[in-house]
Design an enzyme around this catalytic site. Structure first.
Site, PDB file in Angstrom:
ATOM      1  N   ASP A 263      -1.538   2.468  -5.939  1.00 18.62           N
ATOM      2  CA  ASP A 263      -1.685   1.083  -5.498  1.00 18.62           C
ATOM      3  C   ASP A 263      -1.857   0.244  -6.761  1.00 18.62           C
ATOM      4  OD1 ASP A 263      -1.919  -1.263  -4.140  1.00 18.62           O
ATOM      5  OD2 ASP A 263      -3.463  -0.590  -2.751  1.00 18.62           O
TER       6      ASP A 263
HETATM    7  C1  BGC Z   1      -2.233  -3.796  -1.997  1.00 18.32           C
HETATM    8  C2  BGC Z   1      -0.961  -3.050  -1.645  1.00 18.32           C
HETATM    9  C3  BGC Z   1       0.228  -3.824  -2.139  1.00 18.32           C
HETATM   10  C4  BGC Z   1       0.098  -4.035  -3.628  1.00 18.32           C
HETATM   11  C5  BGC Z   1       1.226  -4.811  -4.252  1.00 18.32           C
HETATM   12  C6  BGC Z   1      -2.279  -4.152  -3.456  1.00 18.32           C
HETATM   13  O1  BGC Z   1      -3.351  -4.987  -3.734  1.00 18.32           O
HETATM   14  O2  BGC Z   1      -3.343  -3.032  -1.634  1.00 18.32           O
HETATM   15  O3  BGC Z   1      -0.884  -2.855  -0.262  1.00 18.32           O
HETATM   16  O4  BGC Z   1       1.401  -3.146  -1.815  1.00 18.32           O
HETATM   17  O5  BGC Z   1      -1.099  -4.764  -3.887  1.00 18.32           O
HETATM   18  O6  BGC Z   1       1.224  -6.109  -3.834  1.00 18.32           O
END
Ligand code: BGC
Length: 743
Positions: A263
């Site tokens: 993530d």
């Molecule tokens: C989120 C993800 C997301 C990623 C990119 C993160 O903060 O938890 O779900 O895909 O950011 O935007």
């Protein structure tokens, strides 16, 4: 230069079908693994390290010398997120990235229609292709453990079987376009509060039976090419390189051959990232806005620091080669797949999918005196109340925020439908919630400011309600912080902005009151008995107003079923009843321990255990017609270990209009060595029937439906003995019980 020229020659030869000199990795007719072997032999250490981490906020580099394109990811999961700047979250201001917003995944789950899930994934994939994206960061399948989780709207509810059945076709549909899914957030990311520092403690049984099955289905049935490791920790290790979750379970037990993506900003350590199975690192330090420093890509844990450790002999390339092979496999499935589907954006077919999912996912929770559908033959005036009738919901909520080509608001949808019948549609604000409308530079352009005092707003709505034949309140949450949004859970179960007072006052003023709850979560409804009609309207994207109007007026017959239990009060939910939310801070560490003390008793599994009564049960949802279930039979009453058993039920539409019903089958293990929930969903089928029509529905289950995870043996076990198949139309309306025996 010379190498580049050679590549061009190879490519030209390929165009003419001359393959004798084509390098194996460019030869489409060769198996992917052979092409990977060939490519591996051509890569330098620098190449290998380069392709396992980001080069911008959402992309990672290919290898130009060898003709491997850059790899572009994007959120996810309800539409293709607008492009952001290279190194910042701010939108880039492109003019070609306004998309279709599909309904949020809670709504998709509420359709209980796996074919629709496939269409959703396919349409989203086509939008992604148009936008040049190779991976969509979704779908999300974290289990709905508590209605306070700010991101439940991005997930598929509380039940591992339902989520499994709905996620696999989404992944297949998406990947059929040559765009990878990145199933998230693996695993145990069930709350947003302290999401980077929460360490989850739970039993192996709860892990395997409740929290992992949907991920497993996405991988094994859906064939997912990507999985995103969650921010939180399990057994004190961050999940994007958690050796148990990633190496042992995902890649080991499930045989996942795709990439484990961090993530964004989920990696914190080079050593752990090397050995814990992280394949692609994104988002570390490059926020550029509120922490870290820009263009830090070379300093990523899996960049320069990793290369230097290899050069210093501290690691061989064993782990690196595994990561690289996975990334190359991903390239062959996406950027190097010459048969990828064409991209389309904002075409009629995509809007149709969005509309259909919304219509099938809207849940008619309560309909006393058949207040709904709105009787257009008799009504003269309909009053619409509430901020959510006029507020765009596609902007906000976190990374799933979108920039849409259009979003039909509930008030506009109802107006255009009812004014055709010469019905006057009036509006009263009722309450003021969140008047902002901006996410990462995308603005709604709406001016929702209303400075009147709350009582004035209620008075206005009540006085107008006296004059109306129907009052439709659009309330609920709104994706602002703590109201269904990423990075923060809800702070209470009740409706915000004094909506309870508004609804109670309106119920006294007009007997035809309809409350439409816009949210991804259940909310407290202390006024439930005094409001005849209640509809769960979700966050349903571009076609919201059209879909809601069609259901309220009866052009579409609702058939959505709740993908979670709607608790009467928060304490009825196991996570809160057992009292460990949102975790306990360790005295001298920035870590919060949260123990899932309720174990297996999540959602409806806890309802009988804790002897509570939900406002609305898991699987509940009404229709404007009625159905009867008769002639319920099994093809056998005893089965051997390898057998399956088939149940049949005659479903009849006994009302006077077409509609759909979902037949649900739950299994009770009469006696087991380890304690089991009193019933668990193991199969369902949705049938569409004309008025008066009957259909014989058959449902087959096998041994896996009878199994539980035996943590002593570390395996799934179906114990011989008696079972009961309980068949009906919701988790609390199981009208037929059939006993059978596993030999
Ligand atoms: C989120 C993800 C997301 C990623 C990119 C993160 O903060 O938890 O779900 O895909 O950011 O935007």
């Amino acid at each position: 230069m010379k190498k580049f020229f050679t590549l061009l020659v190879f490519q030209a030869l390929m165009c003419f079908g001359i393959s004798a000199q084509t390098p194996v990795y460019l030869d489409d007719s060769k198996p992917i693994e052979m092409r990977i072997d060939d490519l591996m032999s051509r890569l330098t250490l620098e190449d290998k390290v380069a392709i396992i981490h980001a080069q911008s906020k959402f992309s990672s580099p290919g290898i130009k010398r060898l003709g491997l394109p850059d790899f572009w990811t994007d959120d996810g999961p309800h539409g293709v997120r607008p492009d952001v700047l290279w190194d910042q979250w701010e939108q880039a201001g492109q003019t070609n990235d306004s998309c279709v917003a599909f309904p949020a995944l809670t709504c998709l789950a509420a359709t209980w229609n796996p074919q629709l899930s496939y269409s959703y994934g396919r349409a989203l994939g086509e939008e992604a292709r148009y936008r040049g994206k190779d991976m969509i960061l979704g779908p999300g399948v974290n289990i709905y453990r508590t209605p306070l989780n700010g991101r439940n709207f991005e997930y598929m509810g509380e039940d591992p079987y339902l989520a499994s059945m709905m996620v696999a076709p989404y992944v297949q549909g998406l990947q059929s376009t040559g765009v990878a899914a990145c199933v998230k957030h693996f695993a145990l990311n069930n709350h947003e509060t302290n999401r980077h520092t929460t360490n989850i403690i739970l039993s192996d049984r709860a892990l395997y039976e409740i929290y992992l099955p949907a991920f497993k289905a996405a991988v094994q049935q859906g064939g997912a090419w990507g999985v995103m490791g969650a921010y939180n920790l399990y057994k004190n290790v961050h999940n994007c390189y958690n050796p148990i979750l990633v190496n042992q379970i995902l890649k080991g037990e499930w045989g996942f051959d795709g990439v484990l993506v961090s993530d964004w900003g989920g990696a914190h350590d080079t050593h752990q990232a090397i050995i814990g199975g992280l394949d692609m690192e994104f988002g570390s330090w490059t926020n550029g806005l509120d922490h870290g420093y820009p263009n830090a890509y070379d300093s990523y844990y899996l960049a320069q620091p990793y290369k230097e450790l290899i050069q210093a002999g501290r690691y061989t390339t064993r782990e690196l080669d595994d990561k690289v092979r996975r990334v190359l496999r991903l390239f062959f499935r996406t950027t190097l797949n010459s048969h990828r589907a064409q991209g389309f954006m904002c075409n009629d077919e995509h809007y149709d999918v969005a509309l259909k999912v919304a219509q099938e996912g809207i849940v008619l929770l309560q309909n006393k005196n058949n207040v709904l559908p709105i009787n257009t033959a008799n009504a003269r005036r309909v009053l619409v109340v509430g901020e959510n009738a006029i507020k765009m919901m596609t902007v906000g909520g976190g990374s799933s925020s979108l920039k849409v080509q259009h979003e039909i608001l509930p008030l506009d949808g109802l107006k255009s439908r009812l004014e055709k019948e010469n019905i006057i549609v009036d509006y009263a604000r009722g309450y003021v919630g969140d008047t902002t409308g901006n996410y990462n530079g995308v603005t709604t352009g709406q001016n929702l400011v209303d400075l009147r005092a709350p009582q004035q707003l209620i008075d206005e709505a009540v006085s107008k309600a006296h004059e109306a034949d129907y009052v439709v309140v659009f309330g609920g949450l709104n994706k602002s912080m703590h109201q269904d949004a990423e990075d923060g859970d809800r702070l209470s179960y009740g409706l915000p902005y004094d909506q309870d007072r508004l609804v109670t006052a309106l119920a006294q003023a007009n007997k035809n009151l309809i409350f439409v709850n816009i949210s991804g979560n259940a909310v407290a409804m202390p006024w439930k008995e005094s409001v005849p009609a209640i509809v769960q309207g979700w966050f349903i994207g571009s076609e919201a107003g059209k879909a809601l109007a069609s259901v309220l007026v009866g052009d579409a017959n609702p058939s959505g079923k709740l993908p979670f239990t709607w608790y009467a009060q928060l304490e009825d939910c196991g996570a809160h009843r057992m009292g460990n939310f949102p975790g306990t801070k360790r005295p001298d560490e920035d870590v919060f321990d949260i123990e899932y003390q309720e174990g297996l008793y999540v959602g409806y599994r806890g309802v009988e255990k804790f002897k509570t009564r939900p406002l609305f049960a898991f699987g509940h949802g009404l229709s404007y017609t009625q159905f009867s279930l008769t002639d319920v039979k099994a093809d056998k009453h005893e089965l051997a270990a390898t057998d399956s058993i088939t149940f049949s039920v005659k479903v009849t539409n006994t009302g006077n209009r077409e509609g759909a019903e979902t037949i649900q089958l739950y299994i009770t293990d009469v006696k087991s060595s380890l304690e089991r929930p009193s019933k668990e969903l193991k199969a369902f089928k949705k049938v569409q029937l004309k008025a008066g029509e009957s259909q014989n529905v058959t449902i087959t289950i096998g041994r896996d439906a009878l199994s539980y995870f035996d943590d002593r043996l570390h395996q799934w076990v179906a114990e011989p003995g008696d079972f009961i198949a309980r068949i009906g139309t919701s988790s609390e309306k199981l009208t037929s019980n059939i006993k059978f025996r596993l030999k």
